[in-house]
Structures are given as C-alpha cells and as structure tokens.
Design a protein around this motif. Structure first.
Motif, PDB file in Angstrom:
ATOM      1  N   SER A 141      -2.196  11.498  -1.543  1.00 56.42           N
ATOM      2  CA  SER A 141      -3.283  12.425  -1.230  1.00 56.42           C
ATOM      3  C   SER A 141      -4.468  12.172  -2.156  1.00 56.42           C
ATOM      4  O   SER A 141      -4.309  11.622  -3.259  1.00 56.42           O
ATOM      5  N   LYS A 194      -3.351   4.359  -2.318  1.00 54.16           N
ATOM      6  CA  LYS A 194      -4.430   4.443  -1.335  1.00 54.16           C
ATOM      7  C   LYS A 194      -4.574   5.876  -0.843  1.00 54.16           C
ATOM      8  O   LYS A 194      -3.605   6.514  -0.449  1.00 54.16           O
ATOM      9  N   ALA A 195      -5.794   6.385  -0.886  1.00 59.41           N
ATOM     10  CA  ALA A 195      -6.125   7.702  -0.353  1.00 59.41           C
ATOM     11  C   ALA A 195      -7.391   7.559   0.472  1.00 59.41           C
ATOM     12  O   ALA A 195      -8.500   7.668  -0.052  1.00 59.41           O
ATOM     13  N   ARG A 229       0.847  -1.191   0.000  1.00 63.98           N
ATOM     14  CA  ARG A 229       0.000   0.000   0.000  1.00 63.98           C
ATOM     15  C   ARG A 229       0.883   1.241   0.000  1.00 63.98           C
ATOM     16  O   ARG A 229       1.843   1.322   0.788  1.00 63.98           O
ATOM     17  N   THR A 250      -8.793   3.360  -3.547  1.00 62.90           N
ATOM     18  CA  THR A 250      -7.564   2.659  -3.928  1.00 62.90           C
ATOM     19  C   THR A 250      -7.559   2.431  -5.431  1.00 62.90           C
ATOM     20  O   THR A 250      -8.621   2.282  -6.055  1.00 62.90           O
ATOM     21  N   GLU A 290       0.526   5.319   0.395  1.00 54.66           N
ATOM     22  CA  GLU A 290      -0.379   6.402   0.770  1.00 54.66           C
ATOM     23  C   GLU A 290      -0.117   7.632  -0.102  1.00 54.66           C
ATOM     24  O   GLU A 290       1.021   8.098  -0.211  1.00 54.66           O
TER      25      GLU A 290
END
Length: 402
Positions: A218, A249-250, A214, A255, A216
């Motif tokens: 924005s 992923k946000a 994953r 995703t 991360e």
C-alpha cells in the motif's frame, strides 16, 4: 582300541547331538529381541527413520543435527567406509574425522549404540547392524532383494538391506538419504524410498529475466518504509527467501528496492553514495542491479554472494571494488581473486609461454578492474578564463606597405 604295526592307539570319538528336526532346512528366525539388539527397532514410534549413506556424512558432517525429531539410522558398514577416508589430508578426510568425533561423544554415556541416543531436536541416532546370515531371506521382500542384488559384500547393497529390515520392524516411513544417483536408482528398483540430501541446496528458480520480483504494498506502507527503512508485511513476504532482493511497488511509479532479512522483514539497502578507494578511483552504482550487489557485498552478515548477469554489466568490477574498499577499511587482511579456467579447445597446458602468459587471457578482466580502480583519476583541466583574450598590437613602425 586299534593296533597299527604292533602298537596300540586309542581313539576317542566325540558324540555330536543330532540337529533338531524342527529347525532343519528352515531360515533363521529374527526375533523382536534380536532386532532391537541389532538396532532395527526405533526408540519410539514417532518420527521417520532416515538411513544415511556415507557420502552424506562426508558432504556435511553436521547433518546429524539437521533431522529435528526424526530417527537417524547409521549402518555399521558406513563406519567402515568412513574409516577409509579419515587419514586423507583433504576436506573429505577432515569431515570423516569430524563425524568420528561427534559419534564418539554421542555414544560416550555407556549405552549401547544400537539402542540410540536422543538428539537436541527430540529425535535419536542409532547404529544399525545388517547381518545377512541371520536375516538374509527371512521375508519375501528380502528374498526379492537378494535376487536383484545377490552380491552381499557391496556396501551399497548392505545399506539398502539394512534399510529394508528397518522398514519391516517400524511403522513410520523409512527413507534412505544419499547423494549417489546410482544408489537412488537401486533403492527405487527394490521399492525403498530414497531422497537426496537437500539441506544445503537452494531451490532453483527461473532466471530467464533479470528483473527484480515486484511486491505490491500500500502507499502508506511504502511511505513508512521510506522513512523508517524497515517494513514487516507477512502476506507480502510469503514465498520469499532470506536475502532476496525485491522491488516494493505502490502504484505505477512509486517503487523502492528492498532486501528480505531473516525475520521476514523488508529492509532498505545500505549502500554508500560511491565505493571509494584510497588514492584510486571511486565507483558509483549505475543501475538497480549494481546497487543490490553492492548492498550484499558490503553486508558482513552475508558470507557468500552469487551474482549472474550479462557480459559487460560490471559484475567483476563491482565485486573487486567492494573487496578493495573492505581491505582498505581494515575489515579484512587481504583479497584473493580466483577464476575457473574453462577452455573451449585445447587445455591450458598447450598454450605457449610461461604460466603468467597462459593465465593472462582468463585474468585480464581482473587486471583491467584493478588498473581502473587503483590508479587515481587524471587531474581536471583548469577552467578557461572568461576574460576576452587580447590581441597583441603590432607597432606602426614595423608595418610595411607596398
């Protein structure tokens, strides 16, 4: 003048000059000029000195271009070992001949091979000559080396001895590069730094989980990625390798899968709605793992794809479907499927039957995939009529009553 049986024979004795008492009993002195002549001194003090073993050249003949601005030292004994393999009709023989051609081209300028030639990366390549009669026990480290390894005829010992001499005449680190584990242990036993050739290896990672990493980002970055299909985020891509698949992923529910290209950018997966086989059955990916596999298999810039997963997840089926679609699209001329035979009991020769019958258990998944993909799907049954079926009326004359 001497007389033997009445005949005169004159004998001349050659005067031999006496050995200088200053050199009597002393080991030979390896001067700096002689060390340069033997290739023991690097052309410059910048960079490391890597002493290559024969197996490194046979493993990757292009390794001579992969040491950037460092100095490559090739012991002369390595050339003798390469000469043993050059006539083999195998990949090893082809690699040995390729190394010979490369070295011949590099040293074709008339300069001494032990002086070194400059490489494209700013380093150098030179031959190193190890003469045990001249430099066998000149220092305490060499005396210890030959106490541990007294056999000077072994090529491994001569390569290690050459590395030890190079270390004595150069300040930068001297490292032996070999793929022989026993050679690495010998080098460590006498204090010589030794490494494996890792240029063509991938760092092992923990694969206890099959989930994608994953990353991360924005919400605005994810929205831009969804519209443009590309995203550059240096902080997010740090630590990732080329062609690694991740899940952007946000938030808890937003995703999108992505692949890292060679520029360090996240790119959208390029997968069709379904893999279509002419006159056969189309295949649609059912999960994220199959989508990533299809994206890698259909990408012409990726020459090798490695896939792992649990049994029954569709690895063989997806791979064969992608290969068949590329062949039918005229991107390739044919398809070759190979599978290693790893038996738990007796070897395959002990199985009864012909060769096809022996190989059938191992190739059955491939046959099943071809049968599923190459056979057209059965035609759909016609839709049932919505009209209410009529019940035939029996004529009254045909009715009988009791």
């Amino acid at each position: 003048m001497q007389t033997i049986d009445g005949s005169q024979i004159q004998i001349f004795e050659e005067e031999v000059p006496p050995r200088s008492p200053s050199n009597k009993g002393k080991p030979p002195v390896l001067t700096k000029a002689k060390a340069k002549e033997l290739g023991l001194v690097a052309p410059s003090t910048l960079g490391k000195n890597f002493v290559l073993d024969t197996n490194v050249l046979l493993h990757d003949p292009g390794c001579l271009d992969r040491f950037t601005d460092n100095h490559i030292c090739l012991p002369a004994d390595v050339l003798s070992e390469l000469d043993r393999f050059k006539n083999e009709q195998s990949e090893r023989g082809a690699n040995a001949r390729q190394v010979h051609r490369t070295l011949t081209q590099l040293f074709s300028n008339g300069q001494s091979p032990t002086a070194g030639v400059t490489t494209a990366g700013g380093g150098s390549i030179r031959l190193v000559v190890f003469d045990p009669n001249l430099c066998g026990k000149t220092t305490e480290s060499m005396q210890q080396f030959f106490r541990v390894f007294p056999d000077r005829t072994r090529v491994d010992h001569r390569i290690l001895g050459a590395a030890l001499l190079v270390a004595q005449h150069n300040n930068p680190p001297v490292i032996v590069v070999t793929k022989d584990l026993n050679m690495q242990l010998k080098a460590k036993a006498v204090g010589i730094e030794c490494e494996d050739y890792l240029n063509d290896k991938v760092d092992p990672k923990e694969i206890s989980t099959y989930d994608l990493p994953r990353v991360e980002v924005s919400p605005s970055d994810l929205q831009g990625f969804a519209s443009k299909g590309i995203l550059y985020n240096e902080e997010a891509s740090e630590g990732l390798v080329v062609n690694e698949y991740v899940l952007l992923k946000a938030g808890p529910k937003q995703t999108m899968p992505a692949r890292v290209n060679k520029e360090g950018e996240f790119v959208r997966l390029a997968i069709p709605e379904a893999i279509r086989i002419p006159n056969g059955t189309s295949l649609k990916p059912l999960n994220l793992g199959q989508k990533c596999l299809i994206d890698a298999l259909l990408n012409p810039d990726i020459s090798l794809v490695t896939c792992y997963g649990q049994a029954g997840t569709g690895k063989t089926l997806v791979a064969i479907a992608a290969a068949l679609s590329e062949v039918f699209a005229r991107n390739y001329n044919g398809l070759t499927v190979s599978r290693p035979v790893v038996a738990m009991g007796e070897g395959i020769g002990f199985l009864p039957g012909t060769l096809d019958e022996k190989m059938r258990p191992w190739l059955q998944p491939v046959y099943d995939a071809l049968d599923l993909l190459m056979v057209p799907p059965p035609p759909k049954a016609p839709a049932a009529s919505k009209e209410r079926p009529t019940i035939p009326q029996t004529p009254a004359s045909s009715l009988t009553t009791n």
